[in-house]
Motif scaffolding. Structure first.
Motif, mmCIF file in Angstrom:
data_model
loop_
_atom_site.group_PDB
_atom_site.id
_atom_site.type_symbol
_atom_site.label_atom_id
_atom_site.label_comp_id
_atom_site.label_asym_id
_atom_site.label_seq_id
_atom_site.Cartn_x
_atom_site.Cartn_y
_atom_site.Cartn_z
ATOM 1 N N LEU A 30 0.835 -1.206 0.000
ATOM 2 C CA LEU A 30 0.000 0.000 0.000
ATOM 3 C C LEU A 30 0.868 1.254 0.000
ATOM 4 C CD1 LEU A 30 -2.878 -0.991 2.451
ATOM 5 C CD2 LEU A 30 -3.051 -0.605 -0.012
ATOM 6 N N TRP A 31 1.945 1.225 0.759
ATOM 7 C CA TRP A 31 2.848 2.367 0.813
ATOM 8 C C TRP A 31 3.477 2.618 -0.566
ATOM 9 C CZ3 TRP A 31 8.303 2.793 0.505
ATOM 10 C CH2 TRP A 31 8.798 4.039 0.869
ATOM 11 N N LEU A 32 3.949 1.546 -1.216
ATOM 12 C CA LEU A 32 4.567 1.711 -2.535
ATOM 13 C C LEU A 32 3.551 2.156 -3.582
ATOM 14 C CD1 LEU A 32 6.990 -1.353 -2.697
ATOM 15 C CD2 LEU A 32 7.607 1.062 -2.694
ATOM 16 N N ALA A 33 2.357 1.574 -3.562
ATOM 17 C CA ALA A 33 1.334 1.963 -4.540
ATOM 18 C C ALA A 33 0.943 3.431 -4.357
ATOM 19 C CB ALA A 33 0.108 1.065 -4.411
ATOM 20 N N ALA A 34 0.810 3.865 -3.112
ATOM 21 C CA ALA A 34 0.473 5.269 -2.859
ATOM 22 C C ALA A 34 1.619 6.179 -3.276
ATOM 23 C CB ALA A 34 0.157 5.462 -1.380
ATOM 24 N N ARG A 35 2.829 5.785 -2.969
ATOM 25 C CA ARG A 35 4.024 6.578 -3.299
ATOM 26 C C ARG A 35 4.180 6.740 -4.807
ATOM 27 N NH1 ARG A 35 7.166 10.249 -1.573
ATOM 28 N NH2 ARG A 35 9.369 9.901 -1.739
ATOM 29 N N ARG A 36 3.800 5.697 -5.559
ATOM 30 C CA ARG A 36 3.908 5.731 -7.023
ATOM 31 C C ARG A 36 2.673 6.329 -7.686
ATOM 32 N NH1 ARG A 36 6.985 1.679 -9.803
ATOM 33 N NH2 ARG A 36 8.796 1.153 -8.580
ATOM 34 N N PHE A 42 -3.795 0.566 -5.427
ATOM 35 C CA PHE A 42 -4.049 0.890 -4.021
ATOM 36 C C PHE A 42 -5.447 0.441 -3.618
ATOM 37 C CE2 PHE A 42 -5.336 3.555 -0.490
ATOM 38 C CZ PHE A 42 -4.231 3.512 0.332
ATOM 39 N N ILE A 43 -6.444 0.792 -4.411
ATOM 40 C CA ILE A 43 -7.829 0.414 -4.096
ATOM 41 C C ILE A 43 -7.995 -1.099 -4.136
ATOM 42 C CG2 ILE A 43 -10.205 0.531 -4.946
ATOM 43 C CD1 ILE A 43 -9.534 3.432 -5.820
ATOM 44 N N THR A 44 -7.423 -1.743 -5.153
ATOM 45 C CA THR A 44 -7.523 -3.202 -5.261
ATOM 46 C C THR A 44 -6.879 -3.888 -4.061
ATOM 47 O OG1 THR A 44 -7.439 -3.016 -7.673
ATOM 48 C CG2 THR A 44 -6.981 -5.185 -6.729
ATOM 49 N N LEU A 45 -5.696 -3.440 -3.681
ATOM 50 C CA LEU A 45 -4.990 -4.043 -2.557
ATOM 51 C C LEU A 45 -5.712 -3.829 -1.233
ATOM 52 C CD1 LEU A 45 -1.388 -3.029 -3.596
ATOM 53 C CD2 LEU A 45 -2.213 -5.378 -3.380
ATOM 54 N N ILE A 46 -6.346 -2.688 -1.078
ATOM 55 C CA ILE A 46 -7.010 -2.400 0.191
ATOM 56 C C ILE A 46 -8.333 -3.175 0.304
ATOM 57 C CG2 ILE A 46 -8.502 -0.386 -0.197
ATOM 58 C CD1 ILE A 46 -6.899 0.930 2.118
ATOM 59 N N LEU A 54 -1.846 -11.353 -3.727
ATOM 60 C CA LEU A 54 -1.942 -10.167 -4.581
ATOM 61 C C LEU A 54 -0.795 -9.202 -4.298
ATOM 62 C CD1 LEU A 54 -3.642 -8.807 -6.752
ATOM 63 C CD2 LEU A 54 -4.973 -7.738 -4.941
ATOM 64 N N GLU A 55 -0.412 -9.081 -3.039
ATOM 65 C CA GLU A 55 0.693 -8.196 -2.683
ATOM 66 C C GLU A 55 1.996 -8.664 -3.315
ATOM 67 O OE1 GLU A 55 -1.572 -9.320 -0.586
ATOM 68 O OE2 GLU A 55 -2.414 -7.597 0.460
ATOM 69 N N ILE A 56 2.241 -9.962 -3.293
ATOM 70 C CA ILE A 56 3.451 -10.526 -3.904
ATOM 71 C C ILE A 56 3.447 -10.278 -5.409
ATOM 72 C CG2 ILE A 56 4.663 -12.683 -4.427
ATOM 73 C CD1 ILE A 56 3.784 -13.644 -1.589
ATOM 74 N N LEU A 57 2.299 -10.473 -6.050
ATOM 75 C CA LEU A 57 2.207 -10.212 -7.493
ATOM 76 C C LEU A 57 2.521 -8.747 -7.807
ATOM 77 C CD1 LEU A 57 -0.967 -12.264 -8.468
ATOM 78 C CD2 LEU A 57 1.419 -12.807 -8.968
ATOM 79 N N TYR A 58 2.008 -7.838 -6.983
ATOM 80 C CA TYR A 58 2.302 -6.420 -7.191
ATOM 81 C C TYR A 58 3.794 -6.140 -7.035
ATOM 82 C CZ TYR A 58 2.616 -1.429 -6.431
ATOM 83 O OH TYR A 58 2.987 -0.113 -6.518
#
Length: 91
Positions: A30-36, A42-46, A54-58
């Protein structure tokens, strides 16, 4: 359900490890998705909870994209317990 309760009663440490794993991966991604600025990720992960899949795939997908990047590295501020973190600057 009864077998899970038996398992949870006999191995509570395993449940704690799984929870720690999920929370850690969720926080990092979430931190990396928000930072980028990746709002869709971000919405999908949350919303979707997949025990880290899903986090590993991201993380794998952004690693592949960042490995071919020849830009400058930029130091960003991070919590003191993480030390200094460098990330690739996106164009």
């Amino acid at each position: 359900m009864e077998s899970f309760q038996k398992f949870a009663n006999n191995y509570p440490w395993f449940i704690l490890i799984v929870i720690a794993w999920c929370v850690t991966l969720k926080g990092i991604t979430l931190w990396l998705a928000a930072r980028r600025g990746q709002l869709i990720w971000f919405i999908t992960l949350i919303i979707i909870n997949t025990i880290g899949i899903l986090e590993i795939l991201y993380l794998i997908s952004i690693r592949k994209k960042s490995s071919n990047f020849n830009g400058n590295l930029v130091k960003i501020s991070s919590p003191s317990f993480w030390g200094n973190v460098s990330v690739a600057k996106q164009k």
